[in-house]
Design an enzyme around this catalytic site. Sequence first.
Site, short mmCIF file in Angstrom:
data_model
loop_
_atom_site.label_atom_id
_atom_site.label_comp_id
_atom_site.label_asym_id
_atom_site.label_seq_id
_atom_site.Cartn_x
_atom_site.Cartn_y
_atom_site.Cartn_z
N GLU A 142 77.37 35.50 22.84
CA GLU A 142 78.22 34.33 22.99
C GLU A 142 77.63 33.28 23.88
O GLU A 142 76.84 33.58 24.77
CB GLU A 142 79.60 34.75 23.50
CG GLU A 142 80.44 35.19 22.36
CD GLU A 142 81.86 35.43 22.75
OE1 GLU A 142 82.23 35.11 23.89
OE2 GLU A 142 82.59 35.93 21.89
N CYS A 155 76.70 27.77 29.08
CA CYS A 155 76.50 29.11 29.64
C CYS A 155 75.78 29.95 28.59
O CYS A 155 76.33 30.19 27.51
CB CYS A 155 77.86 29.69 29.99
SG CYS A 155 77.80 31.36 30.60
N CYS A 162 74.13 44.59 28.57
CA CYS A 162 73.46 44.63 29.88
C CYS A 162 73.23 46.09 30.24
O CYS A 162 74.09 46.92 29.99
CB CYS A 162 74.33 43.95 30.93
SG CYS A 162 73.53 43.82 32.55
N CYS A 166 78.01 46.99 36.43
CA CYS A 166 78.91 46.49 37.47
C CYS A 166 80.34 46.86 37.08
O CYS A 166 80.74 46.65 35.92
CB CYS A 166 78.75 44.99 37.64
SG CYS A 166 77.06 44.54 38.07
N GLY A 227 74.05 39.65 30.00
CA GLY A 227 72.75 40.16 30.38
C GLY A 227 72.30 39.82 31.78
O GLY A 227 72.86 38.95 32.44
N SER A 259 71.49 33.24 37.15
CA SER A 259 72.33 34.12 37.97
C SER A 259 71.82 35.55 37.89
O SER A 259 71.55 36.06 36.81
CB SER A 259 73.78 34.06 37.46
OG SER A 259 74.58 34.99 38.14
N SER A 281 75.02 37.10 42.41
CA SER A 281 76.33 37.74 42.27
C SER A 281 76.52 38.67 43.46
O SER A 281 76.13 39.84 43.41
CB SER A 281 76.39 38.53 40.96
OG SER A 281 76.30 37.65 39.88
N HIS A 283 79.58 39.29 45.67
CA HIS A 283 80.85 40.00 45.45
C HIS A 283 81.33 40.92 46.57
O HIS A 283 82.47 41.38 46.54
CB HIS A 283 80.83 40.80 44.14
CG HIS A 283 80.45 40.00 42.94
ND1 HIS A 283 80.92 38.73 42.73
CD2 HIS A 283 79.63 40.28 41.89
CE1 HIS A 283 80.41 38.27 41.59
NE2 HIS A 283 79.62 39.17 41.08
N ASN A 358 88.53 38.09 35.97
CA ASN A 358 89.09 38.09 34.61
C ASN A 358 89.26 39.51 34.14
O ASN A 358 88.28 40.19 33.86
CB ASN A 358 88.15 37.37 33.65
CG ASN A 358 88.13 35.90 33.91
OD1 ASN A 358 89.15 35.24 33.84
ND2 ASN A 358 86.96 35.39 34.26
N CYS A 401 84.15 34.39 32.37
CA CYS A 401 83.12 35.37 32.72
C CYS A 401 83.58 36.79 32.43
O CYS A 401 84.72 37.13 32.67
CB CYS A 401 82.83 35.36 34.21
SG CYS A 401 82.73 33.76 34.93
N1 SAH Z 1 73.95 39.47 35.02
C1 SAH Z 1 73.96 38.27 35.77
C2 SAH Z 1 74.47 37.07 35.00
C3 SAH Z 1 75.62 37.26 34.06
S1 SAH Z 1 77.20 37.58 34.77
C4 SAH Z 1 74.75 38.46 37.04
O1 SAH Z 1 75.40 39.50 37.18
O2 SAH Z 1 74.66 37.60 37.91
C5 SAH Z 1 77.75 35.98 35.35
C6 SAH Z 1 78.76 36.06 36.50
O3 SAH Z 1 80.03 36.51 36.02
C7 SAH Z 1 78.35 37.03 37.59
O4 SAH Z 1 78.57 36.51 38.87
C8 SAH Z 1 79.27 38.19 37.34
O5 SAH Z 1 79.39 38.98 38.48
C9 SAH Z 1 80.53 37.49 36.91
N2 SAH Z 1 81.50 38.35 36.24
C10 SAH Z 1 81.26 39.40 35.43
N3 SAH Z 1 82.41 39.95 34.99
C11 SAH Z 1 83.42 39.23 35.53
C12 SAH Z 1 84.85 39.31 35.44
N4 SAH Z 1 85.45 40.23 34.71
N5 SAH Z 1 85.55 38.38 36.12
C13 SAH Z 1 84.94 37.42 36.85
N6 SAH Z 1 83.61 37.31 36.97
C14 SAH Z 1 82.85 38.21 36.32
FE1 SF4 Z 2 75.22 42.96 33.89
FE2 SF4 Z 2 75.81 40.79 35.36
FE3 SF4 Z 2 77.75 42.19 34.08
FE4 SF4 Z 2 76.52 43.26 36.20
S1 SF4 Z 2 77.81 41.39 36.19
S2 SF4 Z 2 76.97 44.32 34.25
S3 SF4 Z 2 74.43 42.49 35.95
S4 SF4 Z 2 76.09 41.06 33.12
#
Ligand code: SAH
Ligand code: SF4
Length: 436
Positions: A142, A155, A162, A166, A227, A259, A281, A283, A358, A401
């Site tokens: 997407e 985006c 991935c 996480c 990814g 990111s 990221s 967190h 989310n 996200c």
């Molecule tokens: N893998 C990379 C980039 C893709 S994720 C990374 O982890 O940085 C893009 C962003 O969305 C990251 O900061 C990730 O932590 C956040 N993200 C992932 N799942 C989410 C969710 N359910 N709610 C809010 N942010 C989320």
């Molecule tokens: Fe992968 Fe980024 Fe999602 Fe973590 S937050 S599982 S690194 S896409």
Amino acid sequence: MATASIDTARREARPVSESIEKAPDIRPEQVAPLGVGLLGKTSLVGLSRERLQQALIGIGVSERESRMRTSQIWHWLYVRGATAFDEMTNVGKGLKAQLAQAFTLDRPEVVSEQVSRDGTRKWLIRMAPTGAHDHNRGAEIECVYIPGPDRGTLCVSSQVGCTLTCSFCHTGTQRLVRNLSQAEIASQLVVARDRLGDWPGRTPVRNAGSTGEAGRLVTNVVFMGMGEPLYNLDAVIEAVGVMSDQEGLGLSRRRITVSTSGVVPRMERLGQEANASLAISLHAVRDELRNELVPLNRKYGIDALLQACRDYPGLSNARRITFEYVMLKGVNDSDADARALVRLLKGIPAKINLIPFNPWPGSPYECSDWSRIERFSEIVFQAGYASPVRTPRGRDILAACGQLKSETEKLRARARMMLEDGMGAEAVYAGADLDS
Ligand code: SAH
Ligand code: SF4
């Protein structure tokens, strides 16, 4: 369709320690020639200059001539958005015929488009099939376009799925994982411009936002789709090169943000070779919690991550690192966490992006209450960081996200069911409004 039980099963079957640092070994290039479409021809769309030149040499264009031809075709591909060789008026008839015989200008297929009331657009994009591992169907990713008052942000995804897990992210629960090729990454920008009418001489679609200084709708790119970009770094560097070529797609590298969840040993190379802006990221402010949320932290802890940030090439007050912080109710959202966050980032030119969590089906967290997010952001603001909360966009089309792809699979399953019931897909998308 992703369900809570599948997610759980997959997490149990793939212990976190094993999944850390495992980049997928399957690249599309290894399975089939790049961008092979249904007719078996290679698409030139998305290719880097070097690959385009090699493709021309491959059909018999001499080394000497290939440089000039590459520049011409490059211009048609990335300045004009040509979709047919016939449009290339300064390329001779003979070469055009040869090109059409060997190559296409096919884009990855847009399987569905959803437009939010706020103008956010989400496309489900199917790449050309690469073999049995994607069921000969082509991997789907997407791509989301978010218009703003003075910018338009795209985006993009760097991988299908991935390898990291996480705990708050739905992408990490997906089964099929492969790297996207450099052309597949760069072509997401071409597809977006096609769909938005964002080429010279084309009429922009309605509600597409306003153009930036270069007259284009897409002014920024963020690698925040599916990814981990640093596990596909070669392709990401090449794709950033295509997107930022000033005689082509023309984005500024400053406006391209990659990111990462914190692949420390690859951050320096990203800075040196892609010269892109960096987002982390983060967190969590304590290793114990970050180990749980971002399991890669067990390998590269917070200290090492922040040191790599301080060492990031080109870092300055004009070029800050964005720290992303997802707001999880009762997990990482206390006043003490906020204060620890600003202490931790002291001395690093930083922006802080608070992301409301989310939720997804079966996710083990809840989003912090709005009052908590406000209080957290107030503490961060008092410490000198401006406008830190990222407003959820495109909620009515699930473009936020961590909801990418998997929710679309669900929608499509619902669409199928409803079609079987004799209802149109519009009903499904109308019914997908989770905002109200
Ligand atoms: N893998 C990379 C980039 C893709 S994720 C990374 O982890 O940085 C893009 C962003 O969305 C990251 O900061 C990730 O932590 C956040 N993200 C992932 N799942 C989410 C969710 N359910 N709610 C809010 N942010 C989320
Ligand atoms: Fe992968 Fe980024 Fe999602 Fe973590 S937050 S599982 S690194 S896409």
